[in-house]
Design a protein around this motif. Structure first.
Motif, PDB file in Angstrom:
ATOM      1  N   LEU A  65       0.811  -1.217   0.000  1.00  0.00           N
ATOM      2  CA  LEU A  65       0.000   0.000   0.000  1.00  0.00           C
ATOM      3  C   LEU A  65       0.845   1.268   0.000  1.00  0.00           C
ATOM      4  CD1 LEU A  65      -2.604  -1.261   2.591  1.00  0.00           C
ATOM      5  CD2 LEU A  65      -3.181  -0.549   0.263  1.00  0.00           C
ATOM      6  N   ASP A  66       2.110   1.151   0.399  1.00  0.00           N
ATOM      7  CA  ASP A  66       3.005   2.304   0.502  1.00  0.00           C
ATOM      8  C   ASP A  66       3.964   2.311  -0.687  1.00  0.00           C
ATOM      9  OD1 ASP A  66       5.087   4.124   1.198  1.00  0.00           O
ATOM     10  OD2 ASP A  66       4.619   3.866   3.321  1.00  0.00           O
ATOM     11  N   PRO A  67       4.035   3.408  -1.454  1.00  0.00           N
ATOM     12  CA  PRO A  67       4.882   3.447  -2.656  1.00  0.00           C
ATOM     13  C   PRO A  67       6.373   3.217  -2.402  1.00  0.00           C
ATOM     14  CG  PRO A  67       3.313   5.271  -2.680  1.00  0.00           C
ATOM     15  CD  PRO A  67       3.216   4.634  -1.323  1.00  0.00           C
ATOM     16  N   GLN A  68       6.820   3.314  -1.148  1.00  0.00           N
ATOM     17  CA  GLN A  68       8.255   3.153  -0.902  1.00  0.00           C
ATOM     18  C   GLN A  68       8.691   1.683  -0.878  1.00  0.00           C
ATOM     19  OE1 GLN A  68       9.812   3.796   3.186  1.00  0.00           O
ATOM     20  NE2 GLN A  68       7.671   4.118   3.782  1.00  0.00           N
ATOM     21  N   TYR A  69       7.742   0.742  -0.806  1.00  0.00           N
ATOM     22  CA  TYR A  69       8.094  -0.669  -0.650  1.00  0.00           C
ATOM     23  C   TYR A  69       7.926  -1.454  -1.949  1.00  0.00           C
ATOM     24  CZ  TYR A  69       7.769   0.335   4.371  1.00  0.00           C
ATOM     25  OH  TYR A  69       7.943   0.864   5.624  1.00  0.00           O
ATOM     26  N   ARG A  70       8.839  -2.396  -2.161  1.00  0.00           N
ATOM     27  CA  ARG A  70       8.763  -3.275  -3.326  1.00  0.00           C
ATOM     28  C   ARG A  70       7.964  -4.535  -2.974  1.00  0.00           C
ATOM     29  NH1 ARG A  70      14.390  -4.992  -5.176  1.00  0.00           N
ATOM     30  NH2 ARG A  70      13.599  -5.058  -7.311  1.00  0.00           N
ATOM     31  N   SER A  71       7.326  -5.093  -3.996  1.00  0.00           N
ATOM     32  CA  SER A  71       6.582  -6.343  -3.805  1.00  0.00           C
ATOM     33  C   SER A  71       6.845  -7.262  -4.998  1.00  0.00           C
ATOM     34  CB  SER A  71       5.086  -6.064  -3.654  1.00  0.00           C
ATOM     35  OG  SER A  71       4.596  -5.371  -4.792  1.00  0.00           O
ATOM     36  N   TYR A  72       6.582  -8.552  -4.778  1.00  0.00           N
ATOM     37  CA  TYR A  72       6.844  -9.570  -5.797  1.00  0.00           C
ATOM     38  C   TYR A  72       5.511 -10.233  -6.132  1.00  0.00           C
ATOM     39  CZ  TYR A  72       9.508 -13.344  -8.116  1.00  0.00           C
ATOM     40  OH  TYR A  72      10.053 -14.229  -9.026  1.00  0.00           O
ATOM     41  N   VAL A  73       5.047 -10.014  -7.359  1.00  0.00           N
ATOM     42  CA  VAL A  73       3.718 -10.466  -7.771  1.00  0.00           C
ATOM     43  C   VAL A  73       3.843 -11.460  -8.918  1.00  0.00           C
ATOM     44  CG1 VAL A  73       1.380  -9.749  -8.362  1.00  0.00           C
ATOM     45  CG2 VAL A  73       2.955  -8.103  -7.302  1.00  0.00           C
ATOM     46  N   VAL A  74       3.319 -12.649  -8.722  1.00  0.00           N
ATOM     47  CA  VAL A  74       3.311 -13.659  -9.784  1.00  0.00           C
ATOM     48  C   VAL A  74       1.916 -13.702 -10.415  1.00  0.00           C
ATOM     49  CG1 VAL A  74       3.570 -16.114 -10.335  1.00  0.00           C
ATOM     50  CG2 VAL A  74       5.112 -15.028  -8.671  1.00  0.00           C
ATOM     51  N   ALA A  75       1.863 -13.461 -11.724  1.00  0.00           N
ATOM     52  CA  ALA A  75       0.604 -13.628 -12.446  1.00  0.00           C
ATOM     53  C   ALA A  75       0.336 -15.118 -12.628  1.00  0.00           C
ATOM     54  CB  ALA A  75       0.670 -12.928 -13.800  1.00  0.00           C
ATOM     55  N   LEU A  76      -0.934 -15.486 -12.633  1.00  0.00           N
ATOM     56  CA  LEU A  76      -1.333 -16.898 -12.662  1.00  0.00           C
ATOM     57  C   LEU A  76      -2.051 -17.252 -13.954  1.00  0.00           C
ATOM     58  CD1 LEU A  76      -2.686 -17.133  -9.010  1.00  0.00           C
ATOM     59  CD2 LEU A  76      -0.463 -17.905  -9.844  1.00  0.00           C
ATOM     60  N   SER A  77      -1.992 -18.533 -14.301  1.00  0.00           N
ATOM     61  CA  SER A  77      -2.582 -19.009 -15.546  1.00  0.00           C
ATOM     62  C   SER A  77      -4.106 -18.967 -15.547  1.00  0.00           C
ATOM     63  CB  SER A  77      -2.116 -20.435 -15.848  1.00  0.00           C
ATOM     64  OG  SER A  77      -2.367 -21.291 -14.746  1.00  0.00           O
ATOM     65  N   ALA A  78      -4.738 -18.866 -14.386  1.00  0.00           N
ATOM     66  CA  ALA A  78      -6.185 -18.642 -14.334  1.00  0.00           C
ATOM     67  C   ALA A  78      -6.458 -17.226 -14.841  1.00  0.00           C
ATOM     68  CB  ALA A  78      -6.710 -18.809 -12.917  1.00  0.00           C
ATOM     69  N   ARG A  79      -7.284 -17.125 -15.875  1.00  0.00           N
ATOM     70  CA  ARG A  79      -7.503 -15.834 -16.513  1.00  0.00           C
ATOM     71  C   ARG A  79      -8.993 -15.479 -16.535  1.00  0.00           C
ATOM     72  NH1 ARG A  79      -2.689 -14.485 -19.339  1.00  0.00           N
ATOM     73  NH2 ARG A  79      -3.787 -12.814 -20.430  1.00  0.00           N
ATOM     74  N   MET A  80      -9.261 -14.179 -16.506  1.00  0.00           N
ATOM     75  CA  MET A  80     -10.598 -13.656 -16.764  1.00  0.00           C
ATOM     76  C   MET A  80     -10.697 -13.335 -18.249  1.00  0.00           C
ATOM     77  SD  MET A  80     -12.209 -13.657 -13.841  1.00  0.00           S
ATOM     78  CE  MET A  80     -13.626 -12.621 -14.239  1.00  0.00           C
ATOM     79  N   HIS A  81     -11.887 -13.546 -18.822  1.00  0.00           N
ATOM     80  CA  HIS A  81     -12.078 -13.382 -20.258  1.00  0.00           C
ATOM     81  C   HIS A  81     -13.301 -12.526 -20.528  1.00  0.00           C
ATOM     82  CE1 HIS A  81      -9.458 -17.034 -20.966  1.00  0.00           C
ATOM     83  NE2 HIS A  81      -9.928 -17.303 -19.755  1.00  0.00           N
ATOM     84  N   ALA A  82     -13.248 -11.776 -21.626  1.00  0.00           N
ATOM     85  CA  ALA A  82     -14.405 -10.988 -22.066  1.00  0.00           C
ATOM     86  C   ALA A  82     -14.472 -11.020 -23.585  1.00  0.00           C
ATOM     87  CB  ALA A  82     -14.310  -9.551 -21.580  1.00  0.00           C
ATOM     88  N   VAL A  83     -15.678 -11.226 -24.103  1.00  0.00           N
ATOM     89  CA  VAL A  83     -15.939 -11.179 -25.546  1.00  0.00           C
ATOM     90  C   VAL A  83     -16.934 -10.059 -25.790  1.00  0.00           C
ATOM     91  CG1 VAL A  83     -16.671 -12.473 -27.580  1.00  0.00           C
ATOM     92  CG2 VAL A  83     -15.620 -13.691 -25.647  1.00  0.00           C
TER      93      VAL A  83
END
Length: 445
Positions: free
Chosen positions: A22-40
């Motif tokens: 939540l604080d811009p001074q800190y780094r975070s490690y985010v892994v995107a996952l193969s579960a996806r949202m889709h829209a047509v």
């Protein structure tokens, strides 16, 4: 004629950075996952009136449907004609029309079909429907009644809706363009924050757009200062902010070769907004002790990120030693003798011990005892490097890091300790927002 197009965006697991993100001074490690949202998205027959309709359909969840009428006089008016509520869809549409300023008399009616991969929601008594390209789970309950696993479904939803509407209002939209991706990101951040009634960290939206990333958030004042209660200047202010160059970090990353993640659904889920509110109240009332705890967590986060980067470097510079390292992990040898693995384990232990302090002092189930017990049991399994309750914690799905050759399902089957866990068939996803072929979704209603 509006050509039918489809878009998808991945879920996420925040492995390091919970609450500090939540604080811009800190780094975070985010892994995107193969579960996806889709829209047509496609056009339908126009109503021919001084308004246009946007119909949003989610056939997977008891045929959920929202029908929005968009009109304009002195400002854009959006109303769901059946009184149904979907704050994320409504805010995405509201932000998009104020940004793009479509001519309601010339707009065609739109239909947007939504699909979500297995993994976002607990399976329950759902049924699988498939065609030659895709398969999805269909539930006999509405989307609000099916427990979520905490993979970022609302962020993915807002991103694919934003991409769909940006194309509908500006047909030249290109999902591979860095500029258009940045526009989608900025718009989706505004819509997602407004739907939640707060300015969130935005890591989930960023991962849905950009994929697996090292993330440091944008300045929250960008969104906080939008004059939402002043329609006459809101659209102008919105366009100015969206088209600005936002200062934030979203450096793409990937897990080291031979290491993957495993998500385990505990069929419960948590309300992130309530957890965050409790932790914030605890932080403010316990300052400066709370700052010291956050600094301890940050040290663990940075050591975790550094340890992952060391493994990636080792895999490239000394493949033979790296292979022996993976073999040692899988054979349950003493990994404390492997500096890189020991560093990651120690970093996560430091993070978790401080999160457990926050849990006991704040009343927020950041790492509740049941999850602590489960993670400790998982750490004793062969091939498991470490494990966390990702993101804001609570009773969302746990996340393990393990070697590719590890069979968690086999190790935990018929073991009462793990009877509460349903292992999800997911992997890291390096791609964020991307265009899909509409053909992939035919015959899935």
């Amino acid at each position: 004629m509006l050509k039918e197009r489809a878009f998808s965006a991945p879920g996420k697991a925040l492995l390091a950075g919970g609450y500090l993100v939540l604080d811009p001074q800190y780094r975070s490690y985010v892994v995107a996952l193969s579960a996806r949202m889709h829209a047509v998205v496609a056009e339908t027959k126009s109503s021919g009136e001084n308004w246009f309709m946007v119909r949003i359909v989610s056939a997977q969840f008891n045929c959920d449907e929202w029908n929005y009428r968009v009109s304009h006089s002195s400002k854009y008016e959006i109303s769901e004609i059946n009184g149904r509520v979907n704050p994320f869809a409504e805010r995405a549409l509201e932000v998009m029309v104020n940004y793009c300023q479509p001519d309601v008399q010339k707009m065609v009616d739109l239909v947007i079909e939504l699909f979500s991969d297995a993994g976002y929601h607990s399976e329950g008594d759902s049924l699988i429907k498939r065609n030659h390209f895709r398969q999805f789970r269909f539930h006999n309950r509405t989307i609000t009644e099916v427990p979520k696993t905490g993979l970022g479904s609302s962020a993915g939803l807002v991103v694919v809706l934003t991409a769909s509407l940006l194309y509908a209002f500006r047909s030249e939209f290109d999902a591979t363009s860095d500029l258009d991706k940045s526009t989608v990101h900025n718009l989706a951040q505004v819509a997602h924050c407004q739907a939640q009634g707060k300015v969130g960290s935005g890591f989930d939206v960023a991962a849905a757009v950009f994929g697996s990333i090292i993330y440091q958030r944008f300045d929250p004042k960008l969104i906080e200062n939008l004059p939402t209660d002043q329609p006459s200047i809101y659209a102008q202010s919105l366009r100015h902010i969206i088209d600005m160059q936002w200062e934030f970090t979203h450096d793409n990353i990937t897990l080291p070769r031979g290491i993957r993640l495993m998500m385990g659904d505990v069929n419960s889920g948590s309300e992130t907004t309530k957890l965050v509110a409790k932790v914030r109240a605890w932080y403010e009332s316990n300052y400066p002790k709370s700052l010291g705890i956050y600094q301890e967590i940050n040290e663990g986060n940075l050591r975790f990120i550094d340890g992952i980067e060391k493994l990636s470097t080792l895999s490239q510079q000394d493949p033979s030693r790296y292979e022996r390292l993976l073999e040692a992990v899988e054979s349950d040898s003493n990994t404390k003798e492997i500096p890189e693995i020991a560093q990651i384990e120690a970093a996560v232990n430091k993070i978790r011990s401080n999160l457990q302090v926050i849990t006991s002092e704040s009343g927020a189930d950041v790492e509740p005892p049941a999850q602590t017990k489960l993670l400790n049991s998982c750490s004793n399994l062969k091939g498991v490097i470490t494990g966390v309750v990702p993101g804001a914690g609570g009773h969302d799905a746990i996340c393990l890091l393990l070697s590719d050759g590890t069979d968690i399902v086999k190790q935990t089957s018929n073991n009462d300790t793990f009877s509460c866990v349903a292992w999800l068939d997911l992997h890291q996803e390096n791609f964020g927002l991307k265009e899909e072929a509409p053909l992939y979704y035919k015959g899935l209603r």
